[in-house]
Write a protein that holds these residues in place. Structure first.
Motif, PDB file in Angstrom:
ATOM      1  N   PRO A 140       0.684  -1.272  -0.042  1.00 41.36           N
ATOM      2  CA  PRO A 140       0.129   0.038  -0.130  1.00 41.36           C
ATOM      3  C   PRO A 140       0.885   1.425   0.011  1.00 41.36           C
ATOM      4  O   PRO A 140       0.265   2.267  -0.567  1.00 41.36           O
ATOM      5  CB  PRO A 140      -0.833  -0.150   1.285  1.00 41.36           C
ATOM      6  CG  PRO A 140      -0.990  -1.560   1.570  1.00 41.36           C
ATOM      7  CD  PRO A 140       0.375  -2.126   1.134  1.00 41.36           C
ATOM      8  N   GLY A 161       2.716   3.557  -5.297  1.00 43.50           N
ATOM      9  CA  GLY A 161       1.492   3.666  -6.020  1.00 43.50           C
ATOM     10  C   GLY A 161       1.737   3.439  -7.355  1.00 43.50           C
ATOM     11  O   GLY A 161       3.236   3.681  -7.718  1.00 43.50           O
ATOM     12  N   ILE A 189       6.308   3.167 -10.871  1.00 41.92           N
ATOM     13  CA  ILE A 189       5.887   3.158  -9.260  1.00 41.92           C
ATOM     14  C   ILE A 189       6.321   4.453  -8.878  1.00 41.92           C
ATOM     15  O   ILE A 189       7.328   4.800  -8.798  1.00 41.92           O
ATOM     16  CB  ILE A 189       6.566   2.077  -8.642  1.00 41.92           C
ATOM     17  CG1 ILE A 189       5.792   0.485  -9.475  1.00 41.92           C
ATOM     18  CG2 ILE A 189       6.164   2.013  -7.232  1.00 41.92           C
ATOM     19  CD1 ILE A 189       6.480  -0.792  -8.805  1.00 41.92           C
ATOM     20  N   GLU A 190       5.506   4.859  -7.638  1.00 41.69           N
ATOM     21  CA  GLU A 190       5.964   6.077  -6.741  1.00 41.69           C
ATOM     22  C   GLU A 190       5.878   5.548  -5.440  1.00 41.69           C
ATOM     23  O   GLU A 190       5.064   5.089  -5.194  1.00 41.69           O
ATOM     24  CB  GLU A 190       5.159   7.392  -7.104  1.00 41.69           C
ATOM     25  CG  GLU A 190       5.651   8.024  -8.513  1.00 41.69           C
ATOM     26  CD  GLU A 190       5.011   9.297  -8.609  1.00 41.69           C
ATOM     27  OE1 GLU A 190       3.942   9.521  -7.905  1.00 41.69           O
ATOM     28  OE2 GLU A 190       5.201  10.087  -9.617  1.00 41.69           O
ATOM     29  N   GLY A 191       6.700   6.173  -4.707  1.00 40.31           N
ATOM     30  CA  GLY A 191       6.654   5.832  -3.327  1.00 40.31           C
ATOM     31  C   GLY A 191       7.687   6.778  -2.517  1.00 40.31           C
ATOM     32  O   GLY A 191       7.587   7.920  -2.884  1.00 40.31           O
ATOM     33  N   THR A 248       1.528   4.630 -11.324  1.00 40.54           N
ATOM     34  CA  THR A 248       1.168   5.857 -12.098  1.00 40.54           C
ATOM     35  C   THR A 248       1.261   5.338 -13.638  1.00 40.54           C
ATOM     36  O   THR A 248       0.420   6.183 -14.265  1.00 40.54           O
ATOM     37  CB  THR A 248       2.359   6.923 -12.020  1.00 40.54           C
ATOM     38  OG1 THR A 248       3.758   6.350 -12.368  1.00 40.54           O
ATOM     39  CG2 THR A 248       2.481   7.417 -10.597  1.00 40.54           C
TER      40      THR A 248
END
Length: 164
Positions: free
Chosen positions: A126, A129, A150-152, A131
């Motif tokens: 979780p 994220g 992916i972003e985090g 994108t």
């Protein structure tokens, strides 16, 4: 003698750690790579895997993978899971994890020449994220690869799952 499979990773980011795991199953040969990548001030644990065709072996393999990731904070599990997403999320040992799919609507990846079934997936914890999500029009394998961004906690990361 009929089929051979393997996992491999190409990365521009030097991993902090990398482990090669032989997955349990009735027929030996399936495996998973656990790669820990620096990601800003954090570590992202990437599991690239190729699961068995048989349900019983696949369940044992998913239980093994669940054990690998249970203490990891930021996780991406990706690869040829030889299963529909709903089975993975609701009727497998992965149901006990907090992993979520990379896309609400899974795009077909198999067979590459006329994709009809989504057997290849990207699941993330979780805190991460997605994108971008795209099944690539590439036919070098019997499965089409998936590309995700992916972003985090840190900078964006682009991952491509390329199978066989």
């Amino acid at each position: 003698p009929l089929a051979q499979q393997g996992n491999g990773v190409l990365s521009r980011i030097a991993p902090v750690d990398m482990e090669d795991h032989r997955l349990p199953g009735a027929i030996p040969g399936r495996g998973a790579i656990l790669l820990r990548l620096p990601y800003g001030d954090e570590i992202v644990s990437l599991v690239l895997l190729h699961l068995s065709l048989g349900k019983r072996s696949r369940q044992m393999q998913l239980e093994y993978v669940s054990g690998l990731i249970e203490s990891e904070d930021h996780v991406v599990v990706m690869g040829d899971m030889n299963s529909h997403l709903s089975k993975l999320l609701f009727d497998s040992p992965l149901a006990e994890t907090n992993l979520v799919p990379a896309a609400d609507v899974q795009q077909p990846t198999y067979p590459a020449w006329q994709p009809a079934v989504a057997l290849d997936h990207v699941l993330v914890s979780p805190g991460l994220g997605i994108t971008e999500y795209e099944v690539l029009d590439c036919r070098l394998s019997d499965h089409r690869p998936i590309a995700v961004s992916i972003e985090g906690p840190g900078c964006p990361l682009r991952l491509i799952v390329s199978l066989r």
